[in-house]
Enzyme design. Sequence first.
Site, PDB file in Angstrom:
ATOM      1  N   LYS A  69       0.845  -1.208   0.000  1.00  0.00           N
ATOM      2  CA  LYS A  69       0.000   0.000   0.000  1.00  0.00           C
ATOM      3  C   LYS A  69       0.878   1.256   0.000  1.00  0.00           C
ATOM      4  CE  LYS A  69      -3.917  -2.327   2.022  1.00  0.00           C
ATOM      5  NZ  LYS A  69      -4.499  -2.888   3.229  1.00  0.00           N
ATOM      6  N   GLN A 113      -4.997  -1.556   9.438  1.00  0.00           N
ATOM      7  CA  GLN A 113      -4.889  -2.888   8.840  1.00  0.00           C
ATOM      8  C   GLN A 113      -5.497  -3.945   9.768  1.00  0.00           C
ATOM      9  OE1 GLN A 113      -3.503  -3.557   5.671  1.00  0.00           O
ATOM     10  NE2 GLN A 113      -4.370  -5.581   6.028  1.00  0.00           N
ATOM     11  N   ASP A 136     -11.495   2.774   3.888  1.00  0.00           N
ATOM     12  CA  ASP A 136     -11.871   1.358   3.802  1.00  0.00           C
ATOM     13  C   ASP A 136     -13.387   1.212   3.689  1.00  0.00           C
ATOM     14  OD1 ASP A 136     -10.008  -0.629   3.605  1.00  0.00           O
ATOM     15  OD2 ASP A 136      -9.565  -0.719   5.751  1.00  0.00           O
TER      16      ASP A 136
END
Length: 311
Positions: A69, A113, A136
């Site tokens: 990422k 995460q 997200d």
Amino acid sequence: MAGHIEALIQAEQPIFEADIIDGKAFAAGLTARIKVEVAEIRSNCDKVPGLAVVLVGEDPASSVYVASKRRETQAAGMSSFEHRLPDTTSQEDLMELVRQLNADPLVHGILVQLPLPRHLDADAVIEAIDPAKDVDGFHIANAGKLAVGQNALVPCTPLGCMMLLKDLLGDLTGLHAVVVGRSNIVGKPMAQLLLQEDCTVTIAHRHSRDLASLTRTADIVVVAVGRPEMVRGDWIKPGATVIDVGINRVVQDGRSRLVGDVAFAEMGHARAITPVPGGVGPMTIGCLLSNTLEAFRRAQARDRASAKENS
Ligand code: NAD
């Protein structure tokens, strides 16, 4: 086409007419477009879209995801802020970091995460993220907006699946879509997106009866269950489009490889199918960048509106 897919097709199915949906190429195009937009932003204003990624602990898979990422974010010209915390981090310290990132004007997207170490409450952490920075799309405010058809930040994986479907099929109106799996991060938001496109949507899960007879009626089948090659060829009607979200590591003949939730080699009669790897997976990071850019644009619009109000 990836070598292992070619081998599978040749070995098991001499007539394979399905189109193989190249998610890797599509994602490369998406990130190239984002890069151009970010370069324009950089040349027109002193602000740059910024993504903060928080990793708690040493999970090797998560560490690889976070590193990729960071690479992709930087390659797109965005600012990348990485926060690696030890697995002894307390809930309060993690919440404090999220509060700081919420308040940081250089950060437009925040991603924590998952999975978090077991002693941490992931739901509470996600709810602490400013919904406007929730790239997200897991915050309850974004899930709610998606459900009522408002302008949400949409979870990256289903967003990527929808981009592939629209690119391939165009108008989805009236098609019957069966989504197998009802997780908050894939199955449920996928079903909402398909509904927004005027599909007739069936959501199946581990308690659904006679799953094969459900998927056999579908024009579109999206599978996100995490079970290697569960969906077989005779579960899919000829001409249907199959999106395989699953990523499963299996060991066969002493060799480790990734397979999806769909028995790829049995899908020759489908209209099209995403391979694993190289299908949905690459779209997820592309959509993360797309969401970060979108969060940046919305922040800019809010700043302009409040400047106008105060003038
Ligand atoms: P999850 O474990 O949260 O949810 C799995 C869902 O599958 C559940 O709703 C469950 O009811 C359903 N299910 C399980 N067994 C079933 C069965 N036998 N029949 C019907 N339904 C069944 O998983 P998730 O987070 O949604 O992920 C699913 C898969 O997608 C995993 O393989 C994961 O690695 C993969 N994934 C890939 C990406 C990507 O970027 N490509 C992103 C997220 C998840």
